[in-house]
Design an enzyme around this catalytic site. Structure first.
Site, PDB file in Angstrom:
ATOM      1  N   GLY A 192      -5.595  10.031  -1.092  1.00 27.34           N
ATOM      2  CA  GLY A 192      -5.016  10.574   0.135  1.00 27.34           C
ATOM      3  C   GLY A 192      -3.857  11.470  -0.215  1.00 27.34           C
ATOM      4  CG  HIS A 193      -3.887  15.176  -1.363  1.00 28.65           C
ATOM      5  ND1 HIS A 193      -4.911  14.781  -2.174  1.00 28.65           N
ATOM      6  CD2 HIS A 193      -4.232  16.366  -0.868  1.00 28.65           C
ATOM      7  CE1 HIS A 193      -5.849  15.696  -2.157  1.00 28.65           C
ATOM      8  NE2 HIS A 193      -5.467  16.669  -1.379  1.00 28.65           N
TER       9      HIS A 193
HETATM   10  P1  IMP Z   1     -10.542   1.223  -4.753  1.00 27.34           P
HETATM   11  O1  IMP Z   1     -10.312   2.515  -5.457  1.00 27.34           O
HETATM   12  O2  IMP Z   1     -10.615   1.373  -3.243  1.00 27.34           O
HETATM   13  O3  IMP Z   1     -11.670   0.429  -5.306  1.00 27.34           O
HETATM   14  O4  IMP Z   1      -9.216   0.317  -4.986  1.00 27.34           O
HETATM   15  C1  IMP Z   1      -8.892  -0.188  -6.278  1.00 27.34           C
HETATM   16  C2  IMP Z   1      -7.373  -0.170  -6.489  1.00 27.34           C
HETATM   17  O5  IMP Z   1      -6.928   1.173  -6.593  1.00 27.34           O
HETATM   18  C3  IMP Z   1      -6.564  -0.800  -5.350  1.00 27.34           C
HETATM   19  O6  IMP Z   1      -5.430  -1.437  -5.906  1.00 27.34           O
HETATM   20  C4  IMP Z   1      -6.118   0.404  -4.531  1.00 27.34           C
HETATM   21  O7  IMP Z   1      -4.945   0.137  -3.798  1.00 27.34           O
HETATM   22  C5  IMP Z   1      -5.889   1.420  -5.636  1.00 27.34           C
HETATM   23  N1  IMP Z   1      -6.025   2.809  -5.174  1.00 27.34           N
HETATM   24  C6  IMP Z   1      -7.169   3.460  -4.886  1.00 27.34           C
HETATM   25  N2  IMP Z   1      -6.902   4.730  -4.525  1.00 27.34           N
HETATM   26  C7  IMP Z   1      -5.571   4.886  -4.605  1.00 27.34           C
HETATM   27  C8  IMP Z   1      -4.684   6.010  -4.395  1.00 27.34           C
HETATM   28  O8  IMP Z   1      -5.095   7.135  -4.070  1.00 27.34           O
HETATM   29  N3  IMP Z   1      -3.364   5.760  -4.596  1.00 27.34           N
HETATM   30  C9  IMP Z   1      -2.895   4.558  -5.003  1.00 27.34           C
HETATM   31  N4  IMP Z   1      -3.673   3.490  -5.211  1.00 27.34           N
HETATM   32  C10 IMP Z   1      -5.007   3.657  -5.024  1.00 27.34           C
END
Ligand code: IMP
Length: 424
Positions: free
Chosen positions: A40-41
């Protein structure tokens, strides 16, 4: 300048948009190479309003930039169309976006499985974004994934969905006590989205290599961050792809030696969303202060980010595993107004000091930060445009962070605005 990688040097949310802004004028292509709509940005639209992008590369606001969703990305077709519609509704011309035929699709069952798996894990949950990212990558590696090119062939698409649901419906119903998904509904919804995406489907690796041959500059935009990398991060509390610089070559289809610069984005303190070890985390009022001062709330999930002091052990690690050529240090302004600013220089692991990332998960969980305290500064930094204009203690902070982190700091963020940046 051939290909440039921009990569988060911590656990994501370092403010990578700043780098894209700074490099904007020099870049003809912006490529996402991994992850999906877990990222997300926030971008500022021509009408001055903010818009949150999750899947579309940040170059979309610049009409002269060509944007690519690379083969390494997992694409939720419905989310892609919603994001495009959101941009078009606000008069942003999104014609310059193409999608790799080889990118994998996030299917409705991936989203469902992501959510139920997390619930099932209870206390051991990863804290995923619930967007189906992990299950989509699981299917890719298991060779049962559905790819963007499958949208062009309804017969093949149906066969693949039938095969997937044969198994996944059993898991959903028998293990998780959920309702089975209907093959027709899944196929129809994905095909409907596919018809709209079709004109954007391309052999993006061919186009990117041709662009590089023609001397154009390609910006490879990493999502998440180094410590969330499935190979190099704090496994298992990671995402399911490779944000690190090596992943940029794989996820876009260009050779690694075409990458001449790797910019690591470092926040002047540290944040993390979701579960997992975070040695410098502050669970007290100071953590709350950083969260408020830095506006540390996730763009994708709205979750509050965990906050802590700057950790040079992970910065050095990120410099090494990515081959970082220079760092952009973001959000230095957030640290104004503190008497002293601690910086983690090493860890104490069960009585042993280590300057490097612990090798095992157990040691990482036991790591206690060893701090060096630097004197703080009180001034508002947002008007500083040269390094020399920063208060002397802020300069000393940047210099110490640079010394500890293993690469030059070439830009410093002093406020959220595009121009609130110092280049060195
Ligand atoms: P997933 O990518 O949804 O499978 O999440 C796996 C982990 O990566 C979790 O701890 C999320 O909070 C983290 N995460 C996924 N995308 C982001 C991001 O864009 N920013 C920070 N943390 C992220």
């Amino acid at each position: 300048m051939p290909a440039i990688v921009v990569i988060g040097a911590q656990w994501g949310d370092e403010g990578k948009g700043k780098a894209t802004d700074l490099l904007g004028g020099q870049v003809q292509w912006v490529v996402r190479y991994q992850g999906g709509n877990n990222a997300g940005h926030t971008v500022v639209l021509p009408d001055g309003q903010d818009f949150a992008l999750h899947l579309i590369p940040s170059g979309i606001l610049n009409p002269s930039v060509r944007n690519v969703i690379g083969n390494g990305v997992v694409v939720n077709p419905t989310v892609l169309l919603d994001e495009l519609a959101g941009l078009e509704a606000r008069h942003v011309d999104a014609a310059n976006l193409i999608v790799s035929a080889d990118a994998h699709l996030i299917m409705p069952y991936h989203v469902e499985i992501d959510k139920v798996t997390e619930r099932y894990l209870g206390k051991a949950k990863i804290g995923t974004t619930g967007r189906g990212i992990g299950p989509a990558y699981q299917d890719k590696v298991a060779r049962v994934g559905v790819r963007v090119a499958d949208l062009l062939d309804a017969k093949i698409l149906r066969e693949k969905v039938e095969a997937a649901l044969d198994f996944k419906n059993q898991v959903l119903v028998k293990v998780y006590n959920r309702k089975a998904l209907d093959v027709d509904e899944v196929v129809d919804s994905v095909l409907a989205a596919g018809r709209e995406i079709e004109p954007r489907i391309a052999d993006t690796r061919l186009l990117l290599n041709q662009a590089l041959d023609a001397g154009e500059t390609v910006l490879l935009e990493g999502s998440q961050g180094t410590l969330l990398d499935v190979d190099h991060g704090t496994y298992p509390y990671v995402t399911s792809s490779n944000p690190t610089a090596g992943g940029a070559a794989v996820g876009s289809g260009i050779g690694p030696i075409r990458i001449s610069r790797v910019i690591g984005i470092l926040k002047a303190y540290t944040t993390r969303v979701g579960s997992g070890p975070f040695p410098t985390e502050l669970t007290d009022a100071m953590g709350e202060h950083l969260r408020k001062a830095g506006g540390e709330v996730g763009v994708t999930t709205g979750r509050e980010r965990r906050c802590g002091w700057f950790d040079s052990v992970i910065a050095r690690y990120a410099a090494r595993v990515n081959g970082i050529t220079d760092f952009f240090l973001t959000k230095l302004d957030v640290l104004s107004g503190l008497e002293r600013v601690p910086v983690c220089v090493a860890y104490d692991v069960d009585g042993r000091r280590t300057d490097e990332m612990p090798m095992t998960q157990t040691d990482m969980h036991h790591a206690v930060p060893v701090y060096e305290e630097l004197p703080g500064w009180w001034e508002d930094l947002s008007d500083c445009r040269t390094f020399g204009e920063l208060p002397v203690n802020a300069r000393a902070y940047v210099q110490r962070v640079e010394e500890l982190s293993g690469a030059r700091i070439s830009a410093i963020g002093v406020g959220p605005g595009r121009d609130e940046t110092i280049t060195r």
